[in-house]
Design an enzyme around this catalytic site. Structure first.
Site, PDB file in Angstrom:
ATOM      1  N   ASP A   1      -4.051  -4.737   1.061  1.00  0.00           N
ATOM      2  CA  ASP A   1      -3.775  -4.097   2.382  1.00  0.00           C
ATOM      3  C   ASP A   1      -5.050  -4.186   2.922  1.00  0.00           C
ATOM      4  O   ASP A   1      -5.861  -4.941   2.573  1.00  0.00           O
ATOM      5  CB  ASP A   1      -3.030  -3.056   2.298  1.00  0.00           C
ATOM      6  CG  ASP A   1      -1.929  -2.980   3.637  1.00  0.00           C
ATOM      7  OD1 ASP A   1      -2.488  -3.167   4.704  1.00  0.00           O
ATOM      8  OD2 ASP A   1      -0.925  -2.399   3.457  1.00  0.00           O
TER       9      ASP A   1
ATOM     10  N   HIS B   1      -5.424  -7.296   4.458  1.00  0.00           N
ATOM     11  CA  HIS B   1      -5.139  -7.558   5.864  1.00  0.00           C
ATOM     12  C   HIS B   1      -6.411  -7.410   6.747  1.00  0.00           C
ATOM     13  O   HIS B   1      -6.237  -8.152   7.886  1.00  0.00           O
ATOM     14  CB  HIS B   1      -3.936  -6.905   6.422  1.00  0.00           C
ATOM     15  CG  HIS B   1      -2.765  -7.050   5.713  1.00  0.00           C
ATOM     16  ND1 HIS B   1      -1.741  -6.072   5.626  1.00  0.00           N
ATOM     17  CD2 HIS B   1      -2.430  -7.928   4.672  1.00  0.00           C
ATOM     18  CE1 HIS B   1      -0.714  -6.548   4.836  1.00  0.00           C
ATOM     19  NE2 HIS B   1      -1.047  -7.795   4.455  1.00  0.00           N
TER      20      HIS B   1
END
Length: 451
Positions: free
Chosen positions: A228, A262
């Protein structure tokens, strides 16, 4: 200083390290883990403890869900009860985690249980967690992020320091966290140096480092390779974050490398307490979805200001710089029309209107990009103010697919790697080159808007 030297432990004695720490309460102490595997249940660290892992030592945490007690914490920007971090300290000071060893959260069982729950397959162990947490959180409202607070299965971080000071973590590898890897919450005077934050690319909600309503934090020489966001700066979400009102401020990130994930350095989307005086310099970013990313939206509030980004190298980052005040993740269908409006609201709630201003960007080099070189989307009632970019070069990847730069409410895409903007005031762009071009590199996001 009292010192304990610990040889590799058997899986049957999961409380040994906690007993040693408890015996050191009220005094300076050092616990040294020798090379080999050390098994433990969750740990609560008292003040003035140095947990040192020799090179070759690995601290492995049990994946027995029942061992993690519930604790009042902050979960994706909202104060609520969740399972306590595997290494946890609260209201403590003078704690050091050091060495060349590895701390392993053994998150695989947590990840698979979360994925199965999202598919409607809820195990007995997950139900037991829900039965503990849901009654504690019944009166807590507000939105939820991607971690799924509404499900009641609130996984533990690998490390959390809450309301602590004088914290130092250096040298170790932190991997396989059940949820976020390292969470610095309501704390100050924190040094994080030469760490490796590692999670699989597909591990859900596996941020590397979250600095949350904390001040005076240095992150130096760290490596991030996670599933993430790599490094996040947060300060609470919506009404609860405004109520708490604690900013994140005076954070210096330098000499770090960020891979996959991300976003490399992400501000928000939990901005309600304000985020200011942030420096990111001399960092390398490779293969992340975005490089520098600021995200917020109406209702979130908070001022993001005095941000300096300097000497950054990016390769294979889809969109190098993104600042988006129409962030869509977690927005409910019933509020989408209001959140997506391009008109100034009749009533402007100042406490819940976010602000982004005073951003200085210098000497950024990005290659193999796949979307906008930069994306700035403010609000009509709160334009992004005073952006200064000096010395920015970007080169797009050959035969690149068209990718969305920002996860905004309009699903914006761009066919060319321009600097895209809307609702931006008093900005200055000097010495910019995109795919070798210096002209016609600024483009409006919405053609009908006259800035």
């Amino acid at each position: 200083m009292k010192e304990f030297v610990v040889n590799p432990t058997e899986t049957g004695d999961l409380s040994k390290l906690q007993r040693l720490m408890d015996s050191l309460k009220g005094q300076d102490g050092r616990i040294i883990l020798k090379p080999g595997q050390h098994y433990s249940g969750p740990l609560k660290i008292p003040s003035h403890i140095n947990l040192h892992l020799d090179e070759g030592a690995e601290l492995l945490f049990s994946d027995d869900f029942s061992l993690c007690p519930a604790v009042l914490t902050r979960w994706e920007g909202t104060e609520c009860y969740a399972l306590r971090a595997l290494i946890f300290a609260e209201d403590s000071s003078g704690i050091t985690i050091s060495g060349r060893g590895t701390i392993n959260g053994q998150g695989a069982r947590w990840w698979s249980s979360y994925r199965n729950m999202r598919k409607g397959l809820v195990s007995r162990e997950v139900k037991e967690v829900q039965e503990r947490l849901i009654p504690l959180n019944r009166e807590i409202g507000g939105g939820s992020g991607g971690g799924g607070r509404e499900t009641g299965f609130l996984r533990p971080s690998l490390i959390q320091f809450k309301n602590c000071s004088g914290i130092r973590i250096e040298g170790v590898t932190l991997k396989n966290s059940p949820f976020w890897n390292t969470h610095i919450l309501y704390s100050r005077d924190v040094a994080l140096e030469n760490l490796s934050f590692i999670n699989p690319y597909d591990a859900p909600n596996s941020d590397g480092l979250d600095i949350d309503s904390s001040e005076n934090v240095t992150v130096d020489g760290c490596r991030f390779d996670v599933g993430d966001d790599c490094l996040c700066l947060k300060s609470g979400m919506d009404a609860d974050g405004i109520r708490v009102g604690k900013p994140t401020a005076h954070v210096n990130v330098k000499n770090c490398s960020m891979e996959h994930g991300h976003g490399a350095v992400v501000i928000g989307s939990e901005t309600s307490g304000g985020i200011s005086h942030i420096t990111v310099e001399n960092c390398r970013m490779r293969g992340t979805d975005r490089g520098i990313r600021v995200k917020t939206r109406r209702g979130r509030g908070g001022t993001v200001e005095n941000i300096r980004l300097k000497n950054l190298e990016m390769d294979g980052v889809s969109a190098p710089i993104v600042m988006n005040m129409y962030y869509r993740c977690g927005a409910g269908e019933d509020e989408a029309e209001r959140l997506a409006s391009l008109e100034i609201p009749e009533i402007i709630e100042r406490t819940s209107t976010p602000v982004i201003r005073d951003i200085v960007i210098e000497n950024i080099h990005a290659k193999n990009i796949r979307s906008a070189a930069a994306f700035f989307l403010g609000l009509p009632e709160s334009p992004i103010e005073r952006i200064s970019i000096t010395g920015f070069t970007a080169e797009s990847e050959e035969d690149r697919p068209i990718e969305e730069p920002a996860m905004d409410l309009f699903h914006t895409k761009t066919a060319s790697p321009a600097i895209m903007r809307a609702f931006v005031r008093n900005s200055h762009f000097i010495d910019i080159k995109i795919d070798g071009q210096t002209e016609n590199i600024l483009k409006p996001i919405f053609q009908e808007i006259d800035e």
